[in-house]
Structure formats: structure tokens, C-alpha cells
Write an enzyme that holds these catalytic residues in place. Structure first.
Site, PDB file in Angstrom:
ATOM      1  N   LYS A  25       0.787  -1.268   0.226  1.00  0.00           N
ATOM      2  CA  LYS A  25      -0.066  -0.029  -0.186  1.00  0.00           C
ATOM      3  C   LYS A  25       0.765   1.250   0.126  1.00  0.00           C
ATOM      4  O   LYS A  25       1.932   1.487   0.625  1.00  0.00           O
ATOM      5  CB  LYS A  25      -0.702  -0.136   1.274  1.00  0.00           C
ATOM      6  CG  LYS A  25      -1.621   1.217   1.507  1.00  0.00           C
ATOM      7  CD  LYS A  25      -2.690   0.881   2.555  1.00  0.00           C
ATOM      8  CE  LYS A  25      -2.965   1.937   3.290  1.00  0.00           C
ATOM      9  NZ  LYS A  25      -4.153   1.769   4.182  1.00  0.00           N
TER      10      LYS A  25
HETATM   11  C1  5RP Z   1      -3.111   3.655   8.853  1.00  0.00           C
HETATM   12  C2  5RP Z   1      -3.453   3.078   7.663  1.00  0.00           C
HETATM   13  C3  5RP Z   1      -4.952   3.191   7.181  1.00  0.00           C
HETATM   14  O1  5RP Z   1      -5.528   2.265   6.842  1.00  0.00           O
HETATM   15  C4  5RP Z   1      -4.653   4.107   5.736  1.00  0.00           C
HETATM   16  O2  5RP Z   1      -3.915   5.350   6.034  1.00  0.00           O
HETATM   17  C5  5RP Z   1      -5.915   4.073   4.761  1.00  0.00           C
HETATM   18  O3  5RP Z   1      -6.531   5.021   5.358  1.00  0.00           O
HETATM   19  P1  5RP Z   1      -6.698   6.602   4.607  1.00  0.00           P
HETATM   20  O4  5RP Z   1      -7.417   6.313   3.293  1.00  0.00           O
HETATM   21  O5  5RP Z   1      -7.603   7.191   5.494  1.00  0.00           O
HETATM   22  O6  5RP Z   1      -5.644   7.309   4.447  1.00  0.00           O
HETATM   23  O7  5RP Z   1      -2.744   2.015   6.973  1.00  0.00           O
HETATM   24  O8  5RP Z   1      -1.868   3.349   9.144  1.00  0.00           O
END
Ligand code: 5RP
Length: 296
Positions: A203
Site C-alpha cells: 500500500k
Molecule cells: C493507517 C493505515 C490506514 O489504513 C490508511 O491510512 C488508509 O486510510 P486512509 O485512506 O484514511 O489514508 O494504514 O496506518
């Protein structure tokens, strides 16, 4: 003993038809084991090759942030539109009904809060509990360039080793310090390090310039985080650009659950991700669902 007299021999051996050997649909994942692939195929839709993960794990370091005060009331109705739910084991056990069959991506690191240095994390769930909870992947935060960079990388490699033993994939979440540049160069570095060390998917954040280079030189699938809340049309455009430039979906939190109409937003994001819907049309869809909801 069963009487086998008179049993008709009618077997079809299809000797002229070679057995199909299919490649696995996800980038860089063909050499994984069956259980690992099966879990990934629950997270990523095999038809589109993409996923809409609904991220609601923020509470593990920020407490009940806006939109997540009552997950039972605000989030459970959205789950039907997501491909996957990303959350902590505390919320999973206390709020999500076990009859929910959506694949779970479990937040597996923790140990810090917004009041302290965030990169100082450790693995916070053991593998037996992940198995017990029947999760489809475990998520680990990796702070490339952060104060505890090495510790966070070791968290990831340990989780990958544990998960690999039982066929559970690891999602590496690239976390960026507030003082660091969020550009393609940084994300190429961060995503590639995670992939080289064995993360099954990654991610990252979308960047306007050269995002396609981040996606192309990462050998495993990439999903984008939504980041801070932005106007709905902009969030849909970001999701659209990301998937068109090589992302395999989104892992979106605030831009869904803090939207004016979260139920409409998650459906509009789904159309962008799985059906390549253009942002303008997805935004029309968002408004249509929102208006229908306000009447009911
Ligand atoms: C926190 C994360 C969250 O799941 C991530 O930030 C996703 O959420 P957003 O779309 O609100 O950024 O990994 O560490």
C-alpha cells in the site's frame, strides 16, 4: 462388502483434452502456494484484478477518529460494497459479526500513538491469532527513512516469514513521516524495498507526477491509500488515475467514511476501480445515490 456386480463402467478420461494450466491473475504472484493465492483471490476480484479495501484501522494509533466513532453504526452498512475490510483484531472481535464473510486484512503492528514517534512499532498480533481469526492477509507499517526504519522492516520480514508458514499474505503499508517528501522517487524506493524483502502486496500513496513509474517497478500489486479527506470528485479522480496508471486498487479510509455520503462514495469508488468508470460519471453516480438516500 459392497456388491460391485453390475456396476456400469462409464468413466470419461478425456484423453484428447490436455489439463489446463492457468497462470495466476495477480502480478508477481504466480509462484505462491495455493492457500496464499486463494486468500489473495478473495482480496482482489479475479475478474477485474483489483480491489476496494475499506480501511478502518486508524483507531490503533489515533483513537476514535472522525467517522470511526461508532464502527457498528457507520461502517458495518458499508461492508457489503467493499471487497475487503482492513481493521484491528479488537474491532473485528468486538463489532464485526462472525457471519460476515468478507475477507479480512488484519492490522498486525502497533505499539505507538499519535502522541509519540509513530515509527517505533512492533508486531502486535501473533500468527496463531491471525489464523484463529481466519484472516486473508496481515498488514504491517513500514517506515522507510523513518527513525525506526530498521525495526519496521524487521517487523515486516518476520510477519512475512510467519505468514508464509501458513499461507497468509503480508500487506506492507508504506508510511511517510510528516517531514519527508512524498514523491515518486520516495515511493519507488519504499515500495521496492518492501517487495524485494517479500511483501505480497503493497500500500502506498498516489502522487500526481510519475505514479506509473512507482507501479511499474514494483514487482507485486500496489494499492493506494486515500490519505486525508479531499472533496469527493478529487478522491474519485485520484482513484481513477491510480488504477489507470497501474495500481491494483485502493485501500481507502477517510475519503470513504468521512464523505458526505459514505455509502454512495464506496459504490462510486467501486465503479472507478472495477469498471474503469470515468471520475465524472462516478461522481454523478455518487450524487444520484446520495440524493436517493437523503429522500429515504
Ligand atoms: C493507517 C493505515 C490506514 O489504513 C490508511 O491510512 C488508509 O486510510 P486512509 O485512506 O484514511 O489514508 O494504514 O496506518
Amino acid at each position: 462388502m459392497a456388491d460391485i456386480d453390475g456396476v456400469k463402467e462409464a468413466k470419461s478420461f478425456y484423453t484428447d483434452t490436455p489439463q489446463k494450466t492457468e497462470g495466476f491473475f495477480l502480478k508477481g504472484s504466480n509462484s505462491l502456494d495455493w492457500g496464499m493465492k486463494n486468500r489473495l483471490a478473495r482480496i482482489f476480484n479475479p475478474k477485474s484484478g483489483r480491489t476496494v479495501m475499506l480501511a478502518v484501522d486508524h483507531g490503533y494509533f489515533q483513537g476514535p477518529t472522525t467517522g470511526l466513532e461508532r464502527i457498528d453504526i457507520n461502517i458495518l452498512p458499508l461492508v457489503q460494497y467493499a471487497d475487503t475490510l482492513m481493521l484491528t483484531r479488537g474491532i473485528l472481535r468486538s463489532i464485526v459479526p462472525p457471519s460476515e464473510t468478507k475477507p479480512i486484512v488484519l492490522r498486525a503492528t502497533g505499539g505507538t500513538s499519535i502522541l509519540k514517534e509513530l515509527s517505533n512499532e512492533e508486531i502486535a498480533v501473533n500468527i496463531e491469532d491471525s489464523i484463529r481469526l481466519n484472516v486473508c492477509a496481515m498488514a504491517v507499517q513500514v517506515f522507510i527513512g523513518g527513525e525506526y526504519e530498521k525495526q519496521s522492516i524487521i517487523n515486516m520480514t518476520q510477519l512475512i516469514d510467519m505468514g508464509t508458514r501458513y499461507g497468509i499474505p503480508t500487506l506492507a503499508v508504506t508510511a511517510v513521516g510528516t517531514d519527508m517528501a512524498r514523491d515518486a522517487r520516495y515511493f519507488r524506493l519504499a515500495t521496492r524495498i518492501c517487495a524485494e524483502l517479500g511483501a505480497h502486496y503493497i500500500k502506498t500513496y498516489y502522487v500526481e507526477k510519475d505514479f506509473e513509474t512507482v507501479a511499474s517497478c514494483c514487482p507485486v500489486p500496489i494499492v493506494i491509500a486515500g490519505g486525508k479527506k479531499i472533496p469527493e470528485m478529487e478522491a474519485l479522480t485520484m482513484a481513477y488515475n491510480a488504477v489507470q496508471q497501474g495500481a491494483s486498487g485502493v485501500d481507502m479510509g477517510r475519503n470513504i467514511f468521512q464523505a458526505e455520503c459514505p455509502e454512495a462514495m464506496i459504490q462510486a469508488v467501486g465503479a472507478v476501480v472495477h469498471e474503469n468508470e470515468k471520475p465524472e460519471k462516478a461522481f454523478d453516480m455518487y450524487n444520484t445515490i446520495k440524493n436517493e438516500q437523503s429522500k429515504s
